[in-house]
Design a protein around this motif. Structure first.
Motif, short mmCIF file in Angstrom:
data_model
loop_
_atom_site.label_atom_id
_atom_site.label_comp_id
_atom_site.label_asym_id
_atom_site.label_seq_id
_atom_site.Cartn_x
_atom_site.Cartn_y
_atom_site.Cartn_z
N ARG A 193 0.68 -1.26 -0.16
CA ARG A 193 -0.05 -0.04 -0.16
C ARG A 193 0.78 1.13 0.16
NH1 ARG A 193 -4.63 0.37 4.44
NH2 ARG A 193 -5.11 -1.47 3.44
N PHE A 194 1.91 1.15 0.75
CA PHE A 194 2.96 2.50 0.93
C PHE A 194 4.42 2.09 0.28
CE2 PHE A 194 -0.14 2.82 4.59
CZ PHE A 194 -0.81 3.78 4.04
N GLU A 195 5.15 3.20 0.07
CA GLU A 195 6.49 2.99 -0.45
C GLU A 195 7.30 3.23 0.82
OE1 GLU A 195 6.96 5.87 -3.22
OE2 GLU A 195 5.76 5.04 -4.79
N ASN A 196 8.54 2.52 0.76
CA ASN A 196 9.46 2.61 1.77
C ASN A 196 8.97 2.49 3.23
OD1 ASN A 196 11.21 3.30 -0.27
ND2 ASN A 196 10.59 5.54 -0.33
N PHE A 197 8.03 1.50 3.36
CA PHE A 197 7.52 1.33 4.74
C PHE A 197 8.17 0.52 5.59
CE2 PHE A 197 4.56 -0.80 7.43
CZ PHE A 197 3.71 0.05 7.79
N SER A 198 8.25 1.14 7.03
CA SER A 198 9.40 0.56 7.97
C SER A 198 8.40 0.80 9.28
CB SER A 198 10.51 1.10 7.94
OG SER A 198 11.23 0.55 9.00
N GLN A 211 4.22 1.63 22.17
CA GLN A 211 4.93 2.37 21.44
C GLN A 211 4.78 1.92 19.81
OE1 GLN A 211 9.10 3.86 21.90
NE2 GLN A 211 9.04 3.63 23.95
N PHE A 212 4.61 2.88 19.12
CA PHE A 212 4.48 2.37 17.62
C PHE A 212 5.02 3.61 16.79
CE2 PHE A 212 2.78 2.11 13.32
CZ PHE A 212 2.60 0.81 13.04
N HIS A 213 6.06 3.25 15.79
CA HIS A 213 6.69 4.14 15.11
C HIS A 213 6.66 3.38 13.49
CE1 HIS A 213 8.08 5.65 18.80
NE2 HIS A 213 8.54 4.76 19.24
N ALA A 214 6.28 4.53 12.43
CA ALA A 214 6.45 3.94 11.11
C ALA A 214 6.80 5.20 10.23
CB ALA A 214 4.83 3.60 10.68
N SER A 215 7.35 4.80 9.31
CA SER A 215 7.93 5.81 8.17
C SER A 215 7.51 5.16 6.87
CB SER A 215 9.25 6.21 8.48
OG SER A 215 10.25 5.08 8.03
N ALA A 217 5.99 6.37 2.64
CA ALA A 217 5.58 7.39 1.48
C ALA A 217 4.28 6.99 1.01
CB ALA A 217 6.71 7.40 0.46
N ALA A 218 3.48 8.07 0.85
CA ALA A 218 2.35 8.03 0.12
C ALA A 218 1.89 8.95 -0.94
CB ALA A 218 1.03 7.96 1.33
N ASP A 219 1.60 8.61 -1.97
CA ASP A 219 1.55 9.80 -3.06
C ASP A 219 2.57 10.52 -3.37
OD1 ASP A 219 -1.15 8.78 -3.35
OD2 ASP A 219 -1.91 10.22 -1.80
N GLY A 220 3.83 9.84 -3.13
CA GLY A 220 5.19 10.56 -3.53
C GLY A 220 5.66 11.38 -2.15
N GLU A 221 4.88 11.53 -1.26
CA GLU A 221 4.94 12.32 0.20
C GLU A 221 5.51 11.55 1.18
OE1 GLU A 221 2.64 15.47 2.91
OE2 GLU A 221 1.99 14.62 1.08
N ALA A 222 6.63 12.11 1.91
CA ALA A 222 7.09 11.21 2.92
C ALA A 222 6.24 11.39 4.27
CB ALA A 222 8.57 11.35 3.18
N ARG A 223 5.97 10.39 4.96
CA ARG A 223 5.12 10.68 6.25
C ARG A 223 5.84 10.01 7.23
NH1 ARG A 223 -1.06 10.02 3.70
NH2 ARG A 223 -0.79 11.72 1.98
N GLU A 224 5.57 10.16 8.57
CA GLU A 224 5.77 9.47 9.81
C GLU A 224 4.64 9.39 10.66
OE1 GLU A 224 9.21 11.26 11.77
OE2 GLU A 224 10.41 10.68 10.00
N PHE A 225 4.52 8.74 11.29
CA PHE A 225 3.31 8.18 12.33
C PHE A 225 4.00 7.72 13.60
CE2 PHE A 225 0.31 5.88 14.91
CZ PHE A 225 -0.62 6.70 15.02
N HIS A 226 3.81 8.51 14.96
CA HIS A 226 4.40 7.88 16.07
C HIS A 226 3.27 7.87 17.16
CE1 HIS A 226 8.31 8.46 14.39
NE2 HIS A 226 7.86 9.76 13.96
N LEU A 227 3.12 6.57 18.08
CA LEU A 227 2.25 6.72 18.98
C LEU A 227 2.95 6.20 20.19
CD1 LEU A 227 -1.27 5.02 19.35
CD2 LEU A 227 0.69 4.07 20.87
N VAL A 228 2.94 6.91 21.26
CA VAL A 228 3.86 6.87 22.55
C VAL A 228 2.79 6.99 23.78
CG1 VAL A 228 5.51 7.44 24.21
CG2 VAL A 228 5.79 7.78 21.60
N LEU A 229 2.74 5.75 24.56
CA LEU A 229 1.92 5.86 25.60
C LEU A 229 2.78 6.52 26.95
CD1 LEU A 229 -0.77 4.78 27.31
CD2 LEU A 229 0.63 2.65 27.86
N ALA A 230 2.39 7.44 27.35
CA ALA A 230 3.22 8.29 28.35
C ALA A 230 2.86 8.00 29.55
CB ALA A 230 2.91 9.93 28.15
#
Length: 250
Positions: A193-198, A211-215, A217-230
Motif C-alpha cells: 500500500r505504501f512505499e518505503n514502509f518501515s 509504542q508504535f513508530h512508522a515511516s 511514503a504515500a502519493d510521493g510524500e514522506a510521512r511519519e506516524f508515532h504513538l507513545v503511551l506516556a
C-alpha cells in the motif's frame, strides 16, 4: 537327653543372624533409598520439575503468535479495552502535528490537547458534558460535541494503527523494555500500500501498545506516524481555563 524344645529358639536366632550376615553389600538399605535429588529409571523427580522460582514462559499479546501478528483486530480491541479500564495519557504524532489524549478510567473525564500546529478541536469532558474549542477563520469557536467525541478508536490511536497494521506483515522480533515491563517487539518492512514502509511496535502481553513508530511514503510524500503511551493508571484530567467561556457561550 537334652530337650529339643529348648533348642528351637536358639536355632531360630542363629538363622536370623546368619541371614543378616549374608545380605549382599550392594543391596538397598534404609539409608540407600533414592531421594528427591536422585532420579531413578530416567523419570523426573520433584527437584527436576519447574518450581515457583522458575521464570514462567511469557504469554503472547492477543492476536500475536510466537512468530507474527495474526489478528490485528484482536490486538487493537485488547489495546482499547485495557486503556479504557485504567485511564491513560497517549501522544499521537503525525509528521509535525501532535495530539495528546488524556482519559480517566471508563472516560469519566477526558481531554484532547492540541500541539501548536494541530487543527483539530481541543476537547474537554466530564461525566455529564463535553465542550470543544477550535479556530475558524482566525476566530475561536466553541461548541458542544457528543459526550464521547472523538470516539475511543480515535482516542486510543486504534483507528490509525489499523491502517498501518493492515499495510504490511508484522513479525515478532524479540522483546524490549517498555517502562518497568517487558514488551514483544513487532517489526514490518515493505508494503503493498505504501512505499518505503518501515514500522516497529512495542506490545505488552495485555495487548496495550506502548509504542508504535512508522515511516513511509504515500502519493510521493514522506510521512511519519508515532504513538507513545506516556502514562497509564491514576490519570487525572485537569479542567482548562477556556471551559468556563465555552460553557457560557454554548
Amino acid at each position: 537327653m537334652p530337650s529339643t524344645r529348648s533348642l528351637v529358639p536358639v536355632a531360630l536366632a542363629l538363622l536370623v543372624l546368619l541371614a543378616g550376615c549374608t545380605m549382599p553389600t550392594g543391596g538397598p538399605s534404609p539409608t540407600d533409598t533414592p531421594t528427591a535429588s536422585e532420579p531413578t529409571d530416567g523419570e523426573p523427580t520433584p527437584s527436576q520439575s519447574p518450581t515457583a522460582t522458575d521464570a514462567p514462559e511469557r504469554a503472547s499479546p492477543p492476536g500475536v503468535t510466537e512468530s507474527e501478528l495474526e489478528n490485528a483486530t484482536a490486538l487493537l480491541t485488547a489495546h482499547a479495552d485495557a486503556l479504557r479500564e485504567t485511564g491513560y495519557r497517549l501522544d499521537v504524532i503525525r509528521g509535525a502535528t501532535q495530539t495528546t489524549y488524556v482519559a480517566e478510567s471508563d472516560y469519566d473525564a477526558y481531554r484532547v490537547v492540541l500541539g501548536p500546529t494541530a487543527t483539530n478541536p481541543a476537547v474537554w469532558a466530564n461525566e455529564s458534558v463535553a465542550v470543544a474549542r477550535e479556530t475558524q477563520d482566525n476566530e475561536t469557536v466553541y461548541h458542544r460535541p457528543p459526550r464521547l467525541w472523538p470516539n475511543p478508536a480515535r482516542m486510543t490511536g486504534s483507528e490509525a494503527l489499523r491502517t498501518l497494521f493492515e499495510a504490511s506483515e508484522y513479525t515478532v522480533n524479540g522483546t524490549a523494555a517498555c517502562g518497568d515491563r517487558t514488551c514483544t517487539v513487532l517489526r514490518a518492512e515493505g508494503s503493498s500500500r505504501f512505499e518505503n514502509f518501515s514500522a516497529r511496535a512495542l506490545v505488552h502481553d495485555s495487548g496495550v501498545i506502548h509504542q508504535f513508530h512508522a515511516s513511509y511514503a504515500a502519493d510521493g510524500e514522506a510521512r511519519e506516524f508515532h504513538l507513545v503511551l506516556a502514562d497509564r493508571g491514576n490519570v487525572s484530567v485537569s479542567r482548562p481555563p477556556w471551559v468556563d467561556t465555552a460553557l457560557a457561550e454554548t
